[in-house]
Design a protein around this motif. Structure first.
Motif, mmCIF file in Angstrom:
data_model
loop_
_atom_site.group_PDB
_atom_site.id
_atom_site.type_symbol
_atom_site.label_atom_id
_atom_site.label_comp_id
_atom_site.label_asym_id
_atom_site.label_seq_id
_atom_site.Cartn_x
_atom_site.Cartn_y
_atom_site.Cartn_z
ATOM 1 N N CYS A 184 0.815 -1.218 0.000
ATOM 2 C CA CYS A 184 0.000 0.000 0.000
ATOM 3 C C CYS A 184 0.852 1.273 0.000
ATOM 4 O O CYS A 184 2.054 1.233 0.213
ATOM 5 N N GLU A 185 0.173 2.368 -0.311
ATOM 6 C CA GLU A 185 0.786 3.688 -0.139
ATOM 7 C C GLU A 185 -0.112 4.504 0.774
ATOM 8 O O GLU A 185 -1.299 4.678 0.490
ATOM 9 N N LEU A 186 0.452 5.002 1.871
ATOM 10 C CA LEU A 186 -0.309 5.766 2.853
ATOM 11 C C LEU A 186 0.199 7.202 2.828
ATOM 12 O O LEU A 186 1.394 7.442 2.986
ATOM 13 N N ASN A 187 -0.717 8.139 2.594
ATOM 14 C CA ASN A 187 -0.324 9.560 2.547
ATOM 15 C C ASN A 187 -0.995 10.321 3.678
ATOM 16 O O ASN A 187 -2.209 10.238 3.836
ATOM 17 N N PHE A 188 -0.194 11.041 4.439
ATOM 18 C CA PHE A 188 -0.727 11.796 5.577
ATOM 19 C C PHE A 188 -0.251 13.241 5.528
ATOM 20 O O PHE A 188 0.885 13.504 5.141
ATOM 21 N N VAL A 189 -1.132 14.154 5.943
ATOM 22 C CA VAL A 189 -0.685 15.511 6.261
ATOM 23 C C VAL A 189 -1.023 15.729 7.729
ATOM 24 O O VAL A 189 -2.197 15.747 8.106
ATOM 25 N N PHE A 190 0.011 15.823 8.544
ATOM 26 C CA PHE A 190 -0.162 15.978 9.989
ATOM 27 C C PHE A 190 0.109 17.425 10.405
ATOM 28 O O PHE A 190 1.072 18.038 9.944
ATOM 29 N N LYS A 191 -0.734 17.938 11.309
ATOM 30 C CA LYS A 191 -0.555 19.285 11.851
ATOM 31 C C LYS A 191 -0.532 19.200 13.377
ATOM 32 O O LYS A 191 -1.597 19.125 14.004
ATOM 33 N N PRO A 192 0.646 19.176 13.979
ATOM 34 C CA PRO A 192 0.690 19.116 15.443
ATOM 35 C C PRO A 192 0.071 20.373 16.046
ATOM 36 O O PRO A 192 0.337 21.469 15.575
ATOM 37 N N GLN A 193 -0.767 20.197 17.057
ATOM 38 C CA GLN A 193 -1.477 21.334 17.662
ATOM 39 C C GLN A 193 -0.672 21.913 18.820
ATOM 40 O O GLN A 193 -0.049 21.177 19.580
ATOM 41 N N LYS A 194 -0.732 23.224 18.930
ATOM 42 C CA LYS A 194 -0.013 23.871 20.022
ATOM 43 C C LYS A 194 -0.998 24.332 21.083
ATOM 44 O O LYS A 194 -2.177 24.484 20.809
ATOM 45 N N GLY A 195 -0.471 24.528 22.271
ATOM 46 C CA GLY A 195 -1.254 25.170 23.314
ATOM 47 C C GLY A 195 -2.433 24.358 23.842
ATOM 48 O O GLY A 195 -3.341 24.913 24.462
ATOM 49 N N SER A 196 -2.465 23.067 23.616
ATOM 50 C CA SER A 196 -3.544 22.270 24.189
ATOM 51 C C SER A 196 -3.279 22.110 25.685
ATOM 52 O O SER A 196 -2.202 22.446 26.180
ATOM 53 N N LEU A 197 -4.250 21.603 26.375
ATOM 54 C CA LEU A 197 -4.165 21.483 27.825
ATOM 55 C C LEU A 197 -2.891 20.776 28.284
ATOM 56 O O LEU A 197 -2.226 21.177 29.218
ATOM 57 N N ASN A 198 -2.549 19.725 27.550
ATOM 58 C CA ASN A 198 -1.382 18.937 27.945
ATOM 59 C C ASN A 198 -0.066 19.473 27.375
ATOM 60 O O ASN A 198 0.946 18.807 27.447
ATOM 61 N N GLY A 199 -0.150 20.631 26.820
ATOM 62 C CA GLY A 199 1.074 21.158 26.222
ATOM 63 C C GLY A 199 1.263 20.581 24.841
ATOM 64 O O GLY A 199 0.383 19.928 24.300
ATOM 65 N N HIS A 200 2.426 20.810 24.274
ATOM 66 C CA HIS A 200 2.680 20.376 22.896
ATOM 67 C C HIS A 200 2.812 18.865 22.825
ATOM 68 O O HIS A 200 3.217 18.226 23.779
ATOM 69 N N THR A 201 2.495 18.367 21.679
ATOM 70 C CA THR A 201 2.702 16.936 21.465
ATOM 71 C C THR A 201 4.204 16.686 21.377
ATOM 72 O O THR A 201 4.980 17.566 20.996
ATOM 73 N N THR A 202 4.650 15.523 21.750
ATOM 74 C CA THR A 202 6.082 15.240 21.649
ATOM 75 C C THR A 202 6.404 14.401 20.421
ATOM 76 O O THR A 202 7.331 14.704 19.692
ATOM 77 N N ALA A 203 5.628 13.364 20.204
ATOM 78 C CA ALA A 203 5.872 12.549 19.024
ATOM 79 C C ALA A 203 4.543 12.071 18.473
ATOM 80 O O ALA A 203 3.579 11.892 19.222
ATOM 81 N N PHE A 204 4.474 11.919 17.157
ATOM 82 C CA PHE A 204 3.229 11.440 16.550
ATOM 83 C C PHE A 204 3.560 10.667 15.283
ATOM 84 O O PHE A 204 4.682 10.763 14.771
ATOM 85 N N GLY A 205 2.575 9.926 14.824
ATOM 86 C CA GLY A 205 2.802 9.165 13.603
ATOM 87 C C GLY A 205 1.848 7.996 13.501
ATOM 88 O O GLY A 205 0.706 8.092 13.954
ATOM 89 N N LEU A 206 2.320 6.905 12.916
ATOM 90 C CA LEU A 206 1.441 5.757 12.735
ATOM 91 C C LEU A 206 2.077 4.469 13.219
ATOM 92 O O LEU A 206 3.304 4.346 13.294
ATOM 93 N N LEU A 207 1.183 3.540 13.548
ATOM 94 C CA LEU A 207 1.595 2.217 13.991
ATOM 95 C C LEU A 207 0.963 1.200 13.058
ATOM 96 O O LEU A 207 -0.220 1.303 12.732
ATOM 97 N N LEU A 208 1.748 0.232 12.630
ATOM 98 C CA LEU A 208 1.220 -0.874 11.839
ATOM 99 C C LEU A 208 1.418 -2.138 12.650
ATOM 100 O O LEU A 208 2.510 -2.376 13.173
ATOM 101 N N LYS A 209 0.366 -2.940 12.745
ATOM 102 C CA LYS A 209 0.455 -4.158 13.548
ATOM 103 C C LYS A 209 -0.007 -5.351 12.746
ATOM 104 O O LYS A 209 -0.772 -5.216 11.792
ATOM 105 N N ASN A 210 0.441 -6.532 13.190
ATOM 106 C CA ASN A 210 -0.048 -7.761 12.561
ATOM 107 C C ASN A 210 -0.557 -8.727 13.629
ATOM 108 O O ASN A 210 -0.508 -8.412 14.819
ATOM 109 N N ASP A 211 -1.032 -9.902 13.205
ATOM 110 C CA ASP A 211 -1.597 -10.819 14.200
ATOM 111 C C ASP A 211 -0.513 -11.550 14.994
ATOM 112 O O ASP A 211 -0.802 -12.314 15.896
ATOM 113 N N ALA A 212 0.761 -11.318 14.649
ATOM 114 C CA ALA A 212 1.855 -11.856 15.472
ATOM 115 C C ALA A 212 2.248 -10.840 16.544
ATOM 116 O O ALA A 212 3.253 -10.995 17.226
#
Ligand code: FRU
Length: 491
Positions: free
Chosen positions: A363-391
């Protein structure tokens, strides 16, 4: 219809049907066909006496396997090299009506190496008059004897229009040497490049030298690619590049530091196609999708190694800095089928995506991510995607706001393959603005990440025990807006 495929076998990346492959060689376009030759050992899944395997394609995506083009002989193994169309028949091997396809390659002489001599690598020619189907080795080989340098290999030849000469660049220890010739048979030394310039963590291999237009301008610069092993940004083998000028004799870089063409562990020894028609004008690249630190032990059974997707190289100038971008060739678009689309979705923590319609193994996965600032918990530190299998294995790809790094974490995939260089989190320094675009291409046993239209590339092989089946997004601490996502299957 379910087609049985071998475990780990890529579906749209080039692999040999069986046995060992390393560097791409002799890439040349002629009469509607893209040729791909490659370092090949047909008798085993580990490196051995080198041949040139051969395949052709008319779209750079679907390949037909052809018989082995070059076999080792009494002069030695057939190491890496390039191929050109000799349009003016400067060699006399053919005619102007039927210009010869000429391969310029290194002989590696085992007897010489065993005897402890240091002149066992030298350059030679072979030619074909039938579209690369059959080959004749030049009777007066070698054409460039060894001057007494242990590592002296991987000739890449171009036609230099300004001086009406052939130019050869090759690797010599941990520098590059440039030669010129009128007929590909007799060569004159022009210059050395690389002492005290660029990365020198290992031996230099598979250089390339070519002109390129600066995107959106009429300006021309020259690019030198130099693979290096070891000494790559995440360990082992990798490819660096220089932007500069070339006057037919000497290459002069813009700066003394090199940049990396790809920050992943698995894109090596790549060079560009020769003789792409002027009307097309693209610089097309393919690399070997492995790393010498573990290439011979990866857990495939019938074959070893794949090539990267063919990529277009472009040169952009931003803030007075030159930068190469690499991006999958446009021909690849025709193999993609849109399966899912998401617009504007805020996520934090872990957020699962219902991917029922999407086959995550191809597959080809295309993302446009916009980290949000100033939320209650402060800035995000890391973000992205996780791929998992049945193992219960997991591949993690994303961006870390604190360290300012793009990362691919394959430490939780196929932990039976215990090579510590494989079980790694690989990173690349990268500054983002408001948002970051990520194109992620997955094919059975590889992941290729292209950030912001190819300003950064990271290529890694991965060996999941079973195909990925679950997709989720993650963000630690703060939240991230997924501006948009488009998911394709590759068919
Ligand atoms: C690069 C390389 C080349 C050499 C070839 C031998 O991966 O080491 O320098 O020509 O592989 O197979």
């Amino acid at each position: 219809e379910v087609i049985e495929t071998e475990k780990f076998r890529p579906q749209f990346h080039f692999t040999p049907e069986a046995n060992w492959m390393n560097d791409p060689n002799g890439m040349v376009y002629y009469d509607g066909e893209y040729h791909l030759f490659y370092q090949y050992y047909p008798d085993s899944t580990v490196w051995g006496p080198m041949h040139w395997g051969h395949a052709v394609s008319n779209d750079l995506v679907h390949w037909d396997h052809l018989p082995i083009a070059l076999y080792p002989d009494s002069l030695g193994y057939i190491f890496s090299g390039s191929a050109v169309i000799d349009w003016q028949n400067t060699t006399g091997f053919g005619s102007k009506d039927n210009p010869p396809m000429v391969a310029i390659y290194t002989y590696h002489n085992m007897d010489g190496e065993r005897a402890g001599r240091n002149n066992y690598q030298y350059q030679a020619l072979a030619y074909s008059l039938d579209k690369g189907r059959t080959w004749t080795k030049y009777k007066n080989n070698p054409v460039l004897p060894n001057p007494g340098i242990k590592d002296f290999r991987d000739p890449k030849v171009i036609w230099h229009e300004e001086s009406e000469k052939w130019i050869m660049i090759l690797a010599a220890g941990d520098i590059a040497k440039i030669y010129s010739s009128k007929d590909l048979k007799s060569w004159s030394f022009e210059s050395d490049f690389g002492k005290g310039i660029g990365a020198h963590g290992g031996v230099w291999e598979c250089p390339d030298l070519f002109p390129i237009q600066v995107k959106g301008t009429k300006d021309k610069k020259w690019i030198m690619l130099v693979s290096i092993n070891p000494g790559g940004p995440n360990g082992g083998s990798a490819t660096q590049y220089f932007v500069g000028d070339f006057d037919g004799k000497t290459f002069t870089p813009e700066k003394n530091e090199s940049d990396w063409l790809d920050y992943g562990k698995d894109n090596y020894a790549g060079v560009t196609w020769s003789d792409i028609p002027k009307e097309d004008g693209r610089k097309l690249f393919i690399g070997w999708m492995s790393n010498w630190i573990y290439a011979q032990t990866v857990p495939t059974e019938k074959w070893r190694s794949a090539m990267t997707l063919p990529r277009e190289i472009q040169l952009v100038k931003e803030d007075d800095q030159y930068k190469l971008t690499t991006f999958p060739v446009k021909e690849f678009e025709d193999s993609k089928v849109l399966k899912m689309q998401i617009n504007k979705m805020l996520f934090s923590g872990k957020s699962d995506i219902n991917n029922i319609d999407l086959d995550l193994s191809s597959c080809e996965l295309n993302f446009v991510f916009k980290p949000q600032k100033g939320s209650l918990n402060g800035h995000t530190t890391a973000f992205g995607l996780l791929l998992k299998n049945d193992a219960d294995e997991e591949l993690k790809i994303g961006y870390n706001m604190l360290s300012k790094q793009v990362f691919i974490d394959r430490t939780k995939i196929n932990t039976q393959f215990t090579d510590s260089n494989y079980l790694s989190e690989d990173v690349a320094q990268y500054s983002i603005g408001e948002e970051i675009k990520m194109k992620i291409i997955i094919d059975a046993s590889s992941v290729e990440v292209f950030v912001d239209e190819g300003k950064l590339a990271m290529t890694n092989i991965v060996f999941p025990e079973s195909p990925f089946s679950e997709l989720s997004l993650f963000s630690s601490l703060g939240s991230v807006e997924l501006e948009s996502a488009m998911f394709f299957n590759v068919e």
